[in-house]
Design an enzyme around this catalytic site. Structure first.
Site, PDB file in Angstrom:
ATOM      1  CE  LYS A 204      35.460  44.563  46.035  1.00  0.00           C
ATOM      2  NZ  LYS A 204      35.247  44.587  47.472  1.00  0.00           N
TER       3      LYS A 204
ATOM      4  CG  ASN B 239      37.101  42.313  42.869  1.00  0.00           C
ATOM      5  OD1 ASN B 239      36.370  42.526  41.896  1.00  0.00           O
ATOM      6  ND2 ASN B 239      36.639  41.842  44.023  1.00  0.00           N
TER       7      ASN B 239
ATOM      8  N   GLY C 233      36.756  46.493  52.178  1.00  0.00           N
ATOM      9  CA  GLY C 233      36.080  47.768  51.955  1.00  0.00           C
ATOM     10  C   GLY C 233      35.863  48.579  53.225  1.00  0.00           C
TER      11      GLY C 233
ATOM     12  CG  HIS D  17      34.698  38.690  46.412  1.00  0.00           C
ATOM     13  ND1 HIS D  17      33.873  39.457  47.201  1.00  0.00           N
ATOM     14  CD2 HIS D  17      35.899  39.320  46.384  1.00  0.00           C
ATOM     15  CE1 HIS D  17      34.557  40.512  47.625  1.00  0.00           C
ATOM     16  NE2 HIS D  17      35.781  40.456  47.144  1.00  0.00           N
TER      17      HIS D  17
ATOM     18  CD  GLU E  29      32.203  42.671  47.722  1.00  0.00           C
ATOM     19  OE1 GLU E  29      32.262  42.706  46.480  1.00  0.00           O
ATOM     20  OE2 GLU E  29      32.977  43.327  48.448  1.00  0.00           O
TER      21      GLU E  29
ATOM     22  CB  SER F 288      41.357  47.643  53.902  1.00  0.00           C
ATOM     23  OG  SER F 288      39.946  47.780  53.953  1.00  0.00           O
TER      24      SER F 288
ATOM     25  CD  GLU G 220      39.483  39.263  49.003  1.00  0.00           C
ATOM     26  OE1 GLU G 220      40.091  40.254  48.600  1.00  0.00           O
ATOM     27  OE2 GLU G 220      38.343  38.966  48.616  1.00  0.00           O
TER      28      GLU G 220
HETATM   29  P1  PGA Z   1      39.046  46.127  49.291  1.00  0.00           P
HETATM   30  O1  PGA Z   1      38.389  44.843  48.581  1.00  0.00           O
HETATM   31  O2  PGA Z   1      40.491  46.163  48.866  1.00  0.00           O
HETATM   32  O3  PGA Z   1      38.255  47.294  48.773  1.00  0.00           O
HETATM   33  O4  PGA Z   1      38.902  45.935  50.753  1.00  0.00           O
HETATM   34  C1  PGA Z   1      39.101  43.655  48.434  1.00  0.00           C
HETATM   35  C2  PGA Z   1      38.240  42.626  47.745  1.00  0.00           C
HETATM   36  O5  PGA Z   1      37.020  42.641  47.957  1.00  0.00           O
HETATM   37  O6  PGA Z   1      38.734  41.785  46.974  1.00  0.00           O
END
Ligand code: PGA
Length: 251
Positions: free
Chosen positions: A12, A10, A174, A96, A98, A214, A168
């Site tokens: 983003k 992803n 992140g 997601h 976010e 992460s 997640e």
């Molecule tokens: P990250 O993000 O691996 O940077 O923690 C995962 C995601 O948001 O799908």
């Protein structure tokens, strides 16, 4: 679909067009050969160019990070699942964290988006997960159960087979703080139980469940070797070909 390993990146809101194309080329060039399915989720404007690079590359697919809950019409700035299908998208991220956090997406809205995707032959990768506060207050199972129930329970038996679920935990996204394999496995097993209760044992056994948050080149193998984890949804570490390919090799 049946259970197979999926490694999804992803991106983003990162990269420009030429960076997106070169990253895809580097990934294709360095990716180890294995039976996992690889999905790249670039920002909308780069989907077509990324797909040009991925086309005919065995095991690679392109997806989108979101789609509208509407089919077409006066919704300025939105992108429909029909449009995504015409670009060659075979997967779409829905819900997601976010999107939930910054764009107020609810389970009910996610349900509508999932139906749009399915109606357009696109497989939804439905994201669920609790916040740190919810985990601390020990409501994480309840939260994930309601995310699953409210968005998925009214799908029919053909539709649910097309859905991939990504667990997640919001506190791991992140942050560099990964769920331990035990924490991730525990929730994945719980999600399978929810799927069994809502649908049946076959849906539960065959449902593809990804871990995200992460996940990186050093922890991927331990996470992916857990019984109920079928791969990963990778954010930060998918932006570097070398790291992403190491994660693919862990599948
Ligand atoms: P990250 O993000 O691996 O940077 O923690 C995962 C995601 O948001 O799908």
């Amino acid at each position: 679909m049946g259970r197979i390993k999926i490694i999804a990146g992803n991106w983003k809101m990162n990269k420009n067009l030429s960076e997106a194309v070169s990253l895809t080329q580097e990934i294709i060039h360095s990716s180890p050969e294995n039976n996992s399915l690889k999905i790249i989720f670039p920002p909308f404007p780069f989907i077509q160019s990324v797909n040009e690079v991925l086309k005919n590359k065995k095991g690679f697919f392109v997806g989108a990070q979101n789609c509208s809950e509407h089919n077409a019409g006066a919704f300025t700035g939105e992108v429909s699942a029909t449009m995504l299908n015409s670009l060659g998208c075979t997967y779409v991220l829905i819900g997601h964290s976010e999107r939930r956090q910054y764009f107020n997406e609810t389970n009910a809205l996610c349900h509508k988006k999932i139906v749009q995707a399915l109606n357009n032959n696109i497989k939804p990768v439905y994201c669920v997960g609790e916040t740190l506060q919810q985990r601390k207050s020990n409501t994480h199972f309840e939260i994930v159960k309601s995310q699953i129930t409210e968005a998925l329970s009214s799908l029919n038996s053909d539709q649910i087979k097309q859905v991939v679920i990504a667990y997640e935990p919001v506190w791991a996204i992140g942050t560099g703080e990964t769920a331990t394999p035990q924490q991730a496995q525990e929730m994945h097993a719980f999600i399978r139980t929810c799927m069994k209760d809502l649908f049946d044992a076959s849906v539960s056994d065959n449902c593809i469940l990804l871990y995200g948050g992460s996940c990186n080149a050093s922890n991927a193998k331990d996470l992916f070797s857990c019984e109920d984890i079928d791969g990963g949804l990778i954010g930060g570490a998918s932006l570097k070909a070398e790291d992403f390919c190491k994660i693919i090799a862990s599948a």
